[in-house]
Design a protein around this motif. Structure first.
Motif, mmCIF file in Angstrom:
data_model
loop_
_atom_site.group_PDB
_atom_site.id
_atom_site.type_symbol
_atom_site.label_atom_id
_atom_site.label_comp_id
_atom_site.label_asym_id
_atom_site.label_seq_id
_atom_site.Cartn_x
_atom_site.Cartn_y
_atom_site.Cartn_z
ATOM 1 N N VAL A 17 31.334 5.121 -30.901
ATOM 2 C CA VAL A 17 32.270 5.579 -30.908
ATOM 3 C C VAL A 17 33.398 4.720 -31.793
ATOM 4 N N GLN A 18 32.964 4.060 -32.425
ATOM 5 C CA GLN A 18 33.824 3.336 -34.244
ATOM 6 C C GLN A 18 33.964 4.313 -34.861
ATOM 7 N N TRP A 20 33.960 7.631 -34.406
ATOM 8 C CA TRP A 20 35.232 9.103 -33.718
ATOM 9 C C TRP A 20 36.535 7.864 -33.939
ATOM 10 N N ARG A 21 36.810 6.511 -33.789
ATOM 11 C CA ARG A 21 37.278 6.192 -33.883
ATOM 12 C C ARG A 21 38.504 6.171 -34.283
ATOM 13 N N ARG A 41 45.422 0.198 -32.106
ATOM 14 C CA ARG A 41 43.970 -0.136 -31.328
ATOM 15 C C ARG A 41 44.149 -1.634 -30.185
ATOM 16 N N GLN A 235 44.010 7.237 -27.490
ATOM 17 C CA GLN A 235 42.826 7.955 -27.603
ATOM 18 C C GLN A 235 41.999 6.726 -28.556
ATOM 19 N N VAL A 236 42.995 6.437 -29.489
ATOM 20 C CA VAL A 236 42.540 5.618 -30.422
ATOM 21 C C VAL A 236 42.191 3.755 -29.146
ATOM 22 N N LEU A 239 38.458 4.457 -26.836
ATOM 23 C CA LEU A 239 37.846 4.346 -28.037
ATOM 24 C C LEU A 239 37.579 3.153 -28.733
ATOM 25 N N SER A 240 38.487 2.444 -28.890
ATOM 26 C CA SER A 240 38.949 0.684 -29.493
ATOM 27 C C SER A 240 37.405 0.224 -28.326
ATOM 28 N N LEU A 242 36.307 1.087 -26.238
ATOM 29 C CA LEU A 242 34.975 1.338 -25.132
ATOM 30 C C LEU A 242 33.429 0.432 -26.646
ATOM 31 N N GLY A 243 34.146 0.689 -27.987
ATOM 32 C CA GLY A 243 33.471 0.333 -28.974
ATOM 33 C C GLY A 243 33.238 -0.928 -29.007
ATOM 34 N N GLU A 266 26.720 4.060 -38.178
ATOM 35 C CA GLU A 266 27.752 4.125 -37.606
ATOM 36 C C GLU A 266 28.052 5.176 -38.985
#
Length: 305
Positions: A17-18, A20-21, A41, A235-236, A239-240, A242-243, A266
């Motif tokens: 996830v990170q 991707w973010r 973020r 989106q950032v 994802l932030s 979740l990560g 990662e």
């Protein structure tokens, strides 16, 4: 001390996830200032973080455990360290490509092992230290960007702006992990995931206030652009959230150094995003570096068993 096996899937998911973010945030950083790109973020992560905490409490109903002054202190310290680390990371890959900029920051695993030993008294097995060495060798090879470099060239490369920013980023990310682990330890509950989500919610709120205040005072025009970029910045934020939820769960249930060593996976996700999403070429040396990083993760896991 490992308190729950959940740390391993949480850490592996956090790495994906990170990566991707970070890839999405790099695109945001092309249209915003350094501090504005860092703020998105946290600002856009707040609602998702609160949703994660609220959703968890719906599934596992329980009163919120009590916390003390040290909880806020460690949340604030870890949050500030992460703000600095994130800004340094963004700065690092403005000088070099996405993969190389992130690779420098991955020296965090080695720095985190030393700092967690000094500050938390956490000890690692010989295999885990071998994993650290293997992983550091891998990220250093990645940091060359595919160029053939002798020892002298390599030492000179470490003095470049991207190297300094990336290594400093790793140092502050290591401090972030230590601050977050200490914060979770002050929460009076046996539910490590609930403790991690509480720390996350409070930390992100504090980060939004800290960096948001700075931006309003020093770069007021950028705040308007932060809100105007909501489509990508949202989106950032997602994802932030979740990560970070996964990272914080890892820190709450396993030694900081072990989480960060395994978290080096990662780099594999980062290379995939750099190659397929950002259309950056993958060189043979990067593939060798990736294999070293993966080997380091395997050794660390063997040492933890």
């Amino acid at each position: 001390m490992i308190t729950s096996p959940i740390w391993l899937p949480a850490t592996l998911l956090a790495g994906g996830v990170q990566a991707w973010r970070t890839a999405v945030q790099r695109r945001v950083s092309q249209s915003l200032s350094l501090n504005a790109a860092g703020l998105v973020r946290y600002l856009y992560g707040v609602p998702f973080t609160l949703m994660l905490l609220g959703g968890y409490r719906l599934v596992f109903p329980a009163p919120l455990p009590s916390v003390g002054p040290l909880f806020l202190l460690f949340c604030a310290a870890g949050g500030l360290a992460q703000i600095i680390a994130t800004n340094l990371l963004i700065l690092a890959f403005t000088h070099r490509n996405f993969v190389v900029g992130t690779a420098y920051s991955k020296t965090e695993a080695a720095q985190g092992a030393v700092l967690s030993f000094l500050l938390l008294g956490e000890r690692l097995s010989a295999l885990a230290w071998a994993g650290i060495s293997c992983g550091v060798a891998g990220v250093m090879l990645l940091s060359t960007g595919g160029k053939r470099m002798g020892p002298g060239d390599f030492l000179r490369a470490l003095g470049q702006p991207a190297a300094r920013a990336g290594i400093a980023s790793g140092f502050f990310f290591a401090l972030t992990a230590i601050g977050i682990r200490r914060a979770t330890q002050t929460v009076e509950t046996d539910d490590a995931v609930l403790a991690a989500l509480m720390v996350l919610a409070v930390t992100v709120l504090l980060q939004t206030m800290m960096q948001g205040t700075y931006l309003l005072l020093r770069e007021p025009g950028e705040m308007r652009r932060v809100f105007a970029s909501w489509r990508v910045s949202g989106q950032v934020g997602l994802l932030s959230a979740l990560g970070s939820a996964c990272w914080f769960t890892g820190f709450a249930t396993a030694p900081v150094a072990l989480v960060r060593i395994v978290g080096q996976i990662e780099v594999a996700f980062t290379m995939a995003f750099g190659h397929f999403y950002l259309k950056e070429a993958m060189r043979r040396s990067e593939l060798v570096g990736l294999l070293l990083v993966v080997g380091g993760v395997v050794l660390a896991l063997a040492g933890a068993l």
